[in-house]
Design a protein around this motif. Sequence first.
Motif, short mmCIF file in Angstrom:
data_model
loop_
_atom_site.label_atom_id
_atom_site.label_comp_id
_atom_site.label_asym_id
_atom_site.label_seq_id
_atom_site.Cartn_x
_atom_site.Cartn_y
_atom_site.Cartn_z
N ALA A 15 8.50 5.54 -2.19
CA ALA A 15 9.03 6.13 -0.96
C ALA A 15 8.36 7.47 -0.66
O ALA A 15 8.08 7.79 0.50
N GLU A 16 8.06 8.22 -1.72
CA GLU A 16 7.41 9.52 -1.54
C GLU A 16 5.99 9.34 -1.02
O GLU A 16 5.54 10.09 -0.14
N GLN A 17 5.25 8.37 -1.55
CA GLN A 17 3.89 8.12 -1.08
C GLN A 17 3.89 7.67 0.37
O GLN A 17 3.04 8.09 1.17
N ARG A 18 4.84 6.83 0.73
CA ARG A 18 4.95 6.37 2.12
C ARG A 18 5.22 7.55 3.06
O ARG A 18 4.67 7.64 4.16
N LYS A 19 6.09 8.45 2.59
CA LYS A 19 6.40 9.64 3.41
C LYS A 19 5.17 10.53 3.57
O LYS A 19 4.92 11.08 4.65
N GLN A 20 4.39 10.67 2.50
CA GLN A 20 3.18 11.50 2.58
C GLN A 20 2.19 10.91 3.59
O GLN A 20 1.56 11.66 4.34
N ILE A 21 2.05 9.58 3.60
CA ILE A 21 1.15 8.94 4.57
C ILE A 21 1.64 9.19 5.99
O ILE A 21 0.86 9.53 6.90
N TYR A 22 2.95 9.05 6.19
CA TYR A 22 3.52 9.26 7.52
C TYR A 22 3.34 10.72 7.95
O TYR A 22 2.96 10.99 9.10
N ASP A 23 3.62 11.65 7.05
CA ASP A 23 3.51 13.08 7.40
C ASP A 23 2.07 13.45 7.77
O ASP A 23 1.84 14.25 8.68
N LYS A 24 1.11 12.86 7.04
CA LYS A 24 -0.29 13.15 7.35
C LYS A 24 -0.67 12.58 8.71
O LYS A 24 -1.41 13.21 9.49
N ALA A 25 -0.15 11.38 9.02
CA ALA A 25 -0.41 10.78 10.34
C ALA A 25 0.21 11.64 11.44
O ALA A 25 -0.40 11.87 12.50
N LYS A 26 1.42 12.13 11.19
CA LYS A 26 2.10 12.96 12.19
C LYS A 26 1.33 14.26 12.43
O LYS A 26 1.21 14.73 13.57
#
Length: 297
Positions: free
Chosen positions: A112-123
């Motif tokens: 879940a943390e890795q998925r959040k990091q990917i999303y935050d970088k995209a944002k």
Amino acid sequence: MGGANMNRASRRRRHRRLRRRYVVRRVVAAVALVLLVVGVAASTGASVAHVTATPDEGGAATANIDFTKALRMAFANGQIKEPEPLQPKSDEDRRNEAARQELDALAAPMSAEQRKQIYDKAKQTAEHSGAQVTKMTYCVATNGDVGDKSAFANTVDRALNDPRGWPRAGVVFQQVDGGCDVTVTLAAPEKLPTYSTYCSSEYSCRVGADVIINKKRWDGAVDHWFQEGGTLASYRTMVVNHEVGHALGHLDNEQPCGGDGQKAPLMQEQSMFLNGCTVNPWPLDSELWTTFVGSPA
């Protein structure tokens, strides 16, 4: 004086008992060693000649093992073969290995943390794009005999939220379980025409809120993609971004190839033709627009 003699006799008896125990232990150890060597040799088919147990000067058994001679006999009899010399990797081997690693990296499990990091970088990329930042939610599904969807879902998430992709147009993507803007489905080839008569069993398709990825292409891409230096991982990235590009408002071949050796526009039907362009899984700068109106990111 008599007491001293008794003490000496007692010490001698104790010494003899300790000596016998020592001898017994050495005999047991030697026999165990012989049995171990015989067992290993028998399991490999090697010769067990010249493996004996003989008493040493102190009466204990020792193992006399002529390993060198036994190995020579085994090689001569073909019971043990010389190992094949290691061959240096060819350029093709190195390319294939790199392609496998790239594919594995796309599909690798995520916390879940890795998925959040990917999303935050995209944002973060979307916020620096100059466009209005919007969020497209998507569901992941399968249709037909296509196997487990987890690796597919991980690849979709990484492809859509890669900073080289649609986040440059201000769009970020979040996977949800229901109530999504689009459903990205990995479907068996024969299932494609069930979505629309315009969908072919040979290629991927988008119909309304359905983005349908053809399992045949997901597994094998197309020959000219590989001939032009593309990998299966880059094809998968391209086909996801291309089909979701339709949901963002883009049309097939809305922009022609810029000329030989130029990157193909993402929305060009690269699965069908390249027209002299090079393979490309990402939207060009000229394709960084959308008509999609989503929720705030």
